[in-house]
Scaffold this active site. Structure first.
Site, short mmCIF file in Angstrom:
data_model
loop_
_atom_site.label_atom_id
_atom_site.label_comp_id
_atom_site.label_asym_id
_atom_site.label_seq_id
_atom_site.Cartn_x
_atom_site.Cartn_y
_atom_site.Cartn_z
N ARG A 296 0.86 -1.18 0.00
CA ARG A 296 0.00 0.00 0.00
C ARG A 296 0.89 1.23 0.00
O ARG A 296 1.84 1.30 0.78
CB ARG A 296 -0.87 -0.04 1.25
CG ARG A 296 -2.02 0.90 1.20
CD ARG A 296 -2.93 0.71 2.37
NE ARG A 296 -3.71 1.92 2.59
CZ ARG A 296 -4.81 2.23 1.91
NH1 ARG A 296 -5.29 1.40 1.02
NH2 ARG A 296 -5.45 3.36 2.14
N HIS B 241 12.35 -3.55 -2.36
CA HIS B 241 11.66 -3.75 -3.64
C HIS B 241 12.44 -4.79 -4.44
O HIS B 241 13.68 -4.71 -4.52
CB HIS B 241 11.57 -2.43 -4.41
CG HIS B 241 10.79 -2.56 -5.67
ND1 HIS B 241 9.41 -2.70 -5.67
CD2 HIS B 241 11.18 -2.65 -6.95
CE1 HIS B 241 8.99 -2.85 -6.92
NE2 HIS B 241 10.05 -2.81 -7.72
N ASP C 216 8.29 3.59 -4.86
CA ASP C 216 9.57 2.91 -5.09
C ASP C 216 10.65 3.89 -5.58
O ASP C 216 11.32 3.65 -6.58
CB ASP C 216 9.38 1.78 -6.13
CG ASP C 216 8.40 0.72 -5.63
OD1 ASP C 216 8.32 0.50 -4.41
OD2 ASP C 216 7.70 0.13 -6.47
C1 GAR Z 1 9.10 -9.15 -1.35
O1 GAR Z 1 9.60 -9.75 -2.53
C2 GAR Z 1 9.22 -7.63 -1.43
O2 GAR Z 1 10.40 -7.21 -2.09
C3 GAR Z 1 8.00 -7.30 -2.23
O3 GAR Z 1 6.99 -8.11 -1.69
C4 GAR Z 1 7.59 -9.33 -1.25
C5 GAR Z 1 7.15 -9.60 0.18
O4 GAR Z 1 7.59 -10.87 0.61
N1 GAR Z 1 7.67 -5.90 -2.12
C6 GAR Z 1 7.25 -5.15 -3.14
O5 GAR Z 1 7.04 -5.59 -4.25
C7 GAR Z 1 7.03 -3.69 -2.79
N2 GAR Z 1 6.88 -2.88 -3.97
P1 GAR Z 1 7.62 -11.24 2.13
O6 GAR Z 1 6.21 -10.95 2.68
O7 GAR Z 1 7.92 -12.71 2.15
O8 GAR Z 1 8.65 -10.41 2.81
#
Ligand code: GAR
Length: 201
Positions: free
Chosen positions: A91, A109, A145
């Site tokens: 979010r 990210h 980002d």
């Molecule tokens: C991770 O790959 C993080 O980099 C990405 O969501 C995933 C969460 O994994 N975040 C984004 O894409 C933010 N723009 P997790 O819940 O196992 O940490």
């Protein structure tokens, strides 16, 4: 002792890696004071409960962004946070919330920013055909980002990769990169010059 707050929306593997590195002393003098989510069903909340870390749920569905962020802020305030780590928090923060914690909110990210911001960055990179993918930990500013970069880790794309194998190798690097970035920020021996984080010698 620095208080870290984690915001997450999903499974919470980055949060878990940070918690593990605090427990083993790789991130010294810090504790995770609270884990907050906009989704009651986020897997990361169950991990926090198992670890005995307080959790907060502030549902975002149907709420105007600033109103939601004000509720979140009120819920975080009693925890006296020194640092907020977005760990799969899906979010966008309101400019108002970003301004409450200047240079104290980090995000991870799964791409080498500024390439592939937004959703499903690993799939975007794979489909684009990059030979080097990776991940970025950066300060959060008002744009998606976008803030100053703290740590990046590169992940070469293999001939036999698909988007899933690539994403899981990127995730391994995310788990290392986030703790590295937290240590840099908590240590405080840097300045931001333009967009560049420059470390003091
Ligand atoms: C991770 O790959 C993080 O980099 C990405 O969501 C995933 C969460 O994994 N975040 C984004 O894409 C933010 N723009 P997790 O819940 O196992 O940490």
């Amino acid at each position: 002792m620095k208080n870290i707050g984690i915001l997450l929306s999903g499974r919470g593997s980055n949060f878990e890696a940070i918690a593990r590195n605090i427990a083993s002393g790789k991130i010294p003098d810090a504790k995770i004071a609270v884990v907050a989510s906009n989704r009651a069903d986020a897997g990361g909340l169950a991990i926090a409960q198992k670890l005995g870390i307080p959790t907060i749920v502030v549902p975002s569905k149907g709420k105007e962004r600033k109103q939601h962020d004000q509720e979140l802020f009120e819920a975080l305030q009693p925890h006296n946070l020194d640092l907020i780590c977005l760990a799969g928090y899906m979010r966008l923060l309101s400019p108002w919330l970003v301004q409450q914690f200047p240079q104290r909110i980090l995000n991870i990210h799964p791409s080498l920013l500024p390439a592939f911001p937004g959703l499903e960055a690993q799939e975007q990179a794979f489909a684009y055909g990059v030979k080097i993918a990776g991940c970025t930990v950066h300060f959060v500013d008002e744009e998606l980002d976008h803030g100053a970069i703290i740590v990046q880790r590169a992940v070469p794309v293999a001939e036999n990769d698909d988007e899933h194998s690539l994403a899981s190798r990127i995730l391994e690097q995310e788990h290392l990169a986030y703790s590295e970035a937290i240590n840099i920020v908590l240590e405080g021996k840097f300045e931001i010059v333009g967009r560049r984080l420059v470390r003091a010698h």
